[in-house]
Design a protein around this motif. Structure first.
Motif, mmCIF file in Angstrom:
data_model
loop_
_atom_site.group_PDB
_atom_site.id
_atom_site.type_symbol
_atom_site.label_atom_id
_atom_site.label_comp_id
_atom_site.label_asym_id
_atom_site.label_seq_id
_atom_site.Cartn_x
_atom_site.Cartn_y
_atom_site.Cartn_z
ATOM 1 N N LYS A 5 -10.982 21.828 1.523
ATOM 2 C CA LYS A 5 -11.038 23.278 1.795
ATOM 3 C C LYS A 5 -11.782 23.621 3.078
ATOM 4 O O LYS A 5 -11.591 24.684 3.639
ATOM 5 N N LYS A 6 -12.655 22.717 3.539
ATOM 6 C CA LYS A 6 -13.396 22.970 4.780
ATOM 7 C C LYS A 6 -12.708 22.367 6.002
ATOM 8 O O LYS A 6 -13.257 22.379 7.090
ATOM 9 N N GLY A 7 -11.514 21.819 5.817
ATOM 10 C CA GLY A 7 -10.761 21.269 6.941
ATOM 11 C C GLY A 7 -11.135 19.847 7.322
ATOM 12 O O GLY A 7 -10.802 19.398 8.411
ATOM 13 N N HIS A 8 -11.820 19.131 6.431
ATOM 14 C CA HIS A 8 -12.115 17.718 6.670
ATOM 15 C C HIS A 8 -10.906 16.897 6.219
ATOM 16 O O HIS A 8 -10.302 17.186 5.189
ATOM 17 N N TYR A 9 -10.591 15.867 6.999
ATOM 18 C CA TYR A 9 -9.421 15.046 6.716
ATOM 19 C C TYR A 9 -9.818 13.679 6.181
ATOM 20 O O TYR A 9 -10.838 13.118 6.573
ATOM 21 N N PHE A 10 -8.977 13.159 5.292
ATOM 22 C CA PHE A 10 -9.212 11.882 4.633
ATOM 23 C C PHE A 10 -7.922 11.075 4.636
ATOM 24 O O PHE A 10 -6.842 11.628 4.434
ATOM 25 N N LEU A 11 -8.053 9.782 4.859
ATOM 26 C CA LEU A 11 -6.943 8.862 4.685
ATOM 27 C C LEU A 11 -7.328 7.949 3.533
ATOM 28 O O LEU A 11 -8.333 7.237 3.610
ATOM 29 N N VAL A 12 -6.562 8.020 2.454
ATOM 30 C CA VAL A 12 -6.828 7.219 1.270
ATOM 31 C C VAL A 12 -5.749 6.146 1.187
ATOM 32 O O VAL A 12 -4.558 6.457 1.126
ATOM 33 N N THR A 13 -6.182 4.881 1.200
ATOM 34 C CA THR A 13 -5.254 3.755 1.108
ATOM 35 C C THR A 13 -5.463 3.083 -0.241
ATOM 36 O O THR A 13 -6.586 2.703 -0.582
ATOM 37 N N LEU A 14 -4.369 2.956 -0.986
ATOM 38 C CA LEU A 14 -4.446 2.351 -2.306
ATOM 39 C C LEU A 14 -3.196 1.523 -2.566
ATOM 40 O O LEU A 14 -2.267 1.515 -1.759
ATOM 41 N N THR A 17 0.799 -1.216 0.000
ATOM 42 C CA THR A 17 0.000 0.000 0.000
ATOM 43 C C THR A 17 0.835 1.270 0.000
ATOM 44 O O THR A 17 2.001 1.277 0.364
ATOM 45 N N LYS A 18 0.169 2.333 -0.412
ATOM 46 C CA LYS A 18 0.629 3.685 -0.145
ATOM 47 C C LYS A 18 -0.588 4.411 0.395
ATOM 48 O O LYS A 18 -1.736 4.005 0.155
ATOM 49 N N ASN A 19 -0.343 5.459 1.148
ATOM 50 C CA ASN A 19 -1.428 6.148 1.843
ATOM 51 C C ASN A 19 -1.299 7.639 1.671
ATOM 52 O O ASN A 19 -0.195 8.193 1.738
ATOM 53 N N LEU A 20 -2.427 8.274 1.461
ATOM 54 C CA LEU A 20 -2.464 9.721 1.307
ATOM 55 C C LEU A 20 -3.282 10.309 2.450
ATOM 56 O O LEU A 20 -4.460 9.956 2.622
ATOM 57 N N PHE A 21 -2.672 11.195 3.233
ATOM 58 C CA PHE A 21 -3.369 11.900 4.298
ATOM 59 C C PHE A 21 -3.687 13.275 3.741
ATOM 60 O O PHE A 21 -2.798 14.091 3.496
ATOM 61 N N LEU A 22 -4.977 13.522 3.504
ATOM 62 C CA LEU A 22 -5.421 14.703 2.771
ATOM 63 C C LEU A 22 -6.432 15.516 3.556
ATOM 64 O O LEU A 22 -7.106 14.992 4.450
ATOM 65 N N LYS A 23 -6.559 16.786 3.175
ATOM 66 C CA LYS A 23 -7.620 17.622 3.753
ATOM 67 C C LYS A 23 -8.263 18.438 2.650
ATOM 68 O O LYS A 23 -7.630 18.752 1.643
#
Length: 168
Positions: free
Chosen positions: A53-62, A45-51
């Motif tokens: 414009k409204k400050g919501h956070y996401f962890l995307v695992t692919l 895997t690789k993982n993207l820790f993203l946010k």
């Protein structure tokens, strides 16, 4: 103090989840880990820790070699506007992780559900998924069904959607 590797492995055990963890030298990028991956079966895997414009956070695992279009990813995952990378400070605060060790297992530390978890459908199609267990000095192999079980046990609902464009 956030949960670390041992707390994670103990939590998985209490859930009845069997994993195999392999210790190795620290790796900070997908490319650095290529030799290590050859000896660990399953999807890496690789993982993207993203946010957004409204400050919501996401962890995307692919998948480790998956390609994702960051300019249009917000549409696929329901984010508000374009995405940017979350800061190392927020990564540590919300997931108890540091750059280079980002993985789904950090959800064990997100008690207040600051982070939405996205699992790429192409990765979910693999029966065994490999992730860092709170450190980039080890890789934990887990069955995909058990990974989802873990995510739900942390009070997160995984969004399993196709976010990758292709495998490279």
């Amino acid at each position: 103090m956030p949960a670390g590797k041992q707390e994670l492995l103990d939590f998985l055990k209490t859930l009845g989840i069997h994993v195999k963890t392999t210790t190795h030298p620290a790796v900070f990028t997908v490319k650095e880990g290529e030799d290590i991956k050859q000896n660990i079966p399953g999807a890496h895997t690789k993982n993207l820790f993203l946010k957004d414009k409204k400050g919501h956070y996401f962890l995307v695992t692919l998948g480790a070699y998956s390609v994702v279009d960051l300019k249009h990813l917000h549409d696929k995952i329901g984010a508000s506007g374009r995405l940017s990378f979350g800061s190392p400070e927020k990564l540590s605060e919300y997931l108890g992780l540091y750059p280079g060790a980002v993985s789904v297992f950090g959800l064990i530390n997100d008690k207040d559900n600051h982070v939405t978890f996205i699992l790429d459908k192409a990765l979910y199609d693999h029966p065994v998924i490999n992730c860092h267990p709170m450190t980039n000095e080890a890789t934990t192999s887990i069955a995909r069904e058990d990974l989802v079980k873990f995510v739900r046990a942390t009070n997160h609902e995984p969004l399993i959607i196709q976010v990758s464009e292709e495998e490279g």
